[in-house]
Design an enzyme around this catalytic site. Sequence first.
Site, PDB file in Angstrom:
ATOM      1  N   CYS A   1      -4.670  -3.374   3.609  1.00  0.00           N
ATOM      2  CA  CYS A   1      -4.315  -3.012   4.981  1.00  0.00           C
ATOM      3  C   CYS A   1      -5.478  -3.165   5.966  1.00  0.00           C
ATOM      4  CB  CYS A   1      -3.742  -1.593   4.993  1.00  0.00           C
ATOM      5  SG  CYS A   1      -2.736  -1.211   6.462  1.00  0.00           S
TER       6      CYS A   1
ATOM      7  N   GLU B   1       0.849  -1.191   0.000  1.00  0.00           N
ATOM      8  CA  GLU B   1       0.000   0.000   0.000  1.00  0.00           C
ATOM      9  C   GLU B   1       0.886   1.243   0.000  1.00  0.00           C
ATOM     10  OE1 GLU B   1      -3.518   1.763   2.947  1.00  0.00           O
ATOM     11  OE2 GLU B   1      -1.878   0.590   3.788  1.00  0.00           O
TER      12      GLU B   1
ATOM     13  N   LYS C   1      -9.675   1.161  -1.730  1.00  0.00           N
ATOM     14  CA  LYS C   1      -9.801   0.686  -0.345  1.00  0.00           C
ATOM     15  C   LYS C   1     -11.157   1.057   0.255  1.00  0.00           C
ATOM     16  CE  LYS C   1      -7.115   0.940   3.988  1.00  0.00           C
ATOM     17  NZ  LYS C   1      -5.946   1.638   4.581  1.00  0.00           N
TER      18      LYS C   1
END
Length: 271
Positions: A148, A41, A111
């Site tokens: 994440c 990321e 995300k």
Amino acid sequence: MRVAVVQLAADVDSASNREAISRQLAELGADDGLDLVVLPEAAMHDFGSPDLDLAPVAEPLDGPFVAMIAAEAVRLGATIVAGMFERTDGLPFNTLVVVGPDGALRMTYRKIHLYDSFGYRESERLLPGDLEPVVVDVAGRPVGLMTCYDLRFPELARELVDAGAEVIVIPAAWVAGDHKLDHWRTLLQARAIENTVHVVAAAQGGDRYTGHSLVADPWGSIVVEADSHSQVIQADVTADDVARAREVNPSLANRRLGNDRLPNHRTSSSS
């Protein structure tokens, strides 16, 4: 499927990061037989300080970062997944790009779960993506994408598996701190065990982040793991491993709740 996981410590200088990534990827070559390369990321540009405005540094999908990733994908003959900040008219997205071995942008994943936790407020600087799981075909294997903080939400991993994923790829910049390495390893192994999938996790390293990129098999065993420094690790993830795990441990088939396949998901193919 042969995978390489690239662990690095990104800077707040995008041009410097592109050079550093190219140097690190130079360790790999087409003769390594790689199918998939995963970068962390925010590989394009680090998050920086909590008050850093990420909009001015965000890039379009046809910008220099994706162009560099495309050139490396062609050189390696592999699909590359990498994290960037994607430009919009307002706040940017925290985006994973999937670039095929022909250099074409195959898919993006924006995300979903922004990191509003442990004192951080990612939502003040970035937009969340649509509530839509993303699965992409890589070398004949269905690969689901997470980023994440998504790791802390098992329902997303399960929706990816319901959409066909046999491998879950998780680029991350997992901030270091008390309990954080334990959480990182435990959650990655749990997502592998409960879904009987391979998990391929590429983390940022250095002083700020936890590092410890790893590959876990469908039994939850760690196949290979980095330390906290910049490095590249490799592993083979095979369909036979998944099939065998699901034969011995048919927990997905034995579900009593939520056993309908997800009707709305995106897929894309690459060789």
